[in-house]
Design an enzyme around this catalytic site. Structure first.
Site, mmCIF file in Angstrom:
data_model
loop_
_atom_site.group_PDB
_atom_site.id
_atom_site.type_symbol
_atom_site.label_atom_id
_atom_site.label_comp_id
_atom_site.label_asym_id
_atom_site.label_seq_id
_atom_site.Cartn_x
_atom_site.Cartn_y
_atom_site.Cartn_z
ATOM 1 N N ASN A 1 0.920 -1.305 -0.109
ATOM 2 C CA ASN A 1 0.188 0.015 0.076
ATOM 3 C C ASN A 1 1.037 1.264 -0.132
ATOM 4 O O ASN A 1 1.752 1.198 0.879
ATOM 5 C CB ASN A 1 -0.859 0.013 1.265
ATOM 6 N N HIS B 1 -9.654 -4.472 -3.968
ATOM 7 C CA HIS B 1 -8.550 -4.624 -3.217
ATOM 8 C C HIS B 1 -9.004 -4.900 -1.987
ATOM 9 O O HIS B 1 -9.652 -4.396 -1.071
ATOM 10 C CB HIS B 1 -7.503 -3.720 -3.438
ATOM 11 N N HIS C 1 -7.287 -5.711 1.783
ATOM 12 C CA HIS C 1 -6.264 -5.021 2.630
ATOM 13 C C HIS C 1 -5.771 -6.251 3.714
ATOM 14 O O HIS C 1 -6.246 -6.978 4.251
ATOM 15 C CB HIS C 1 -6.690 -3.718 3.634
#
Length: 191
Positions: free
Chosen positions: A76, A146, A148
């Site tokens: 990230n 997406h 995490h």
């Protein structure tokens, strides 16, 4: 000379609303993120940072850690903690229900593998896993799904982000990416 009085600050309990017994952690610095600062102007693949990363060469210094057939793992760019990874399908889809069964399965497998690799390299005490579906749910890039994977350590939360608009990150993203990518290919067995 008159003595100035210090400004009076009201306690949260006297603000409008019903008492619910919950404490509040105010994070006004997150408003820039919520308001869309630095987000792509449109939701197309053309401006999608996840599509750009997926299509870049591995030697261009981007943050991709590992690649599967249908999905990939990337650091990230704005991590909550060191080792914060995102699992993204290559296909530009917004919603979890838009994934094919093979895409869904590979996202899940890469998430599981990411946890094993991060544990072996960084030794976190736990993880936060999750997907924010849609702008209202807090998705930074809502147009490209997406997952995490956020490693957590006991005592890793502090008030730097709230008080000083500063996040203490002990490792550079490039170093995190390198360490995790190297371990990804070494760690063969996991379950």
């Amino acid at each position: 000379m008159t003595k100035e009085r210090a400004p009076q600050v009201d306690r949260a309990a006297v603000f409008a609303g019903d008492a619910d017994g919950l404490e509040r952690l105010w994070t006004p610095h997150r408003m820039a993120y919520i308001d869309g600062e630095a987000k792509p102007a449109d939701r197309s693949e053309r401006q999608c940072p996840f599509c750009a990363a997926a299509n870049a060469d591995d030697d261009e210094g981007h943050l991709v850690v590992a690649r599967g057939k249908l999905a990939y793992v990337i650091c990230n760019l704005f991590p909550y903690n060191s080792g914060h990874l995102l699992i993204c399908p290559y296909r530009h889809v917004a919603d979890y229900t838009d994934l094919t069964v093979p895409e869904r399965d590979e996202v899940a497998e890469l998430t599981q593998r990411a946890m094993v690799v991060v544990r072996s390299v960084m030794g976190p005490d736990g993880f936060n896993l999750g997907m924010n579906q849609g702008d209202v749910a807090g998705a930074g890039i809502a147009a490209h799904l997406h997952q995490h994977v956020v490693p957590r350590w006991s005592g890793d939360a502090n008030f730097f982000p709230i008080i000083a608009q500063t996040k203490a990150m002990p490792q550079l993203l490039a170093d995190t990416r390198r360490r995790l990518a190297e371990a990804w290919h070494i760690e063969k067995e996991y379950k």
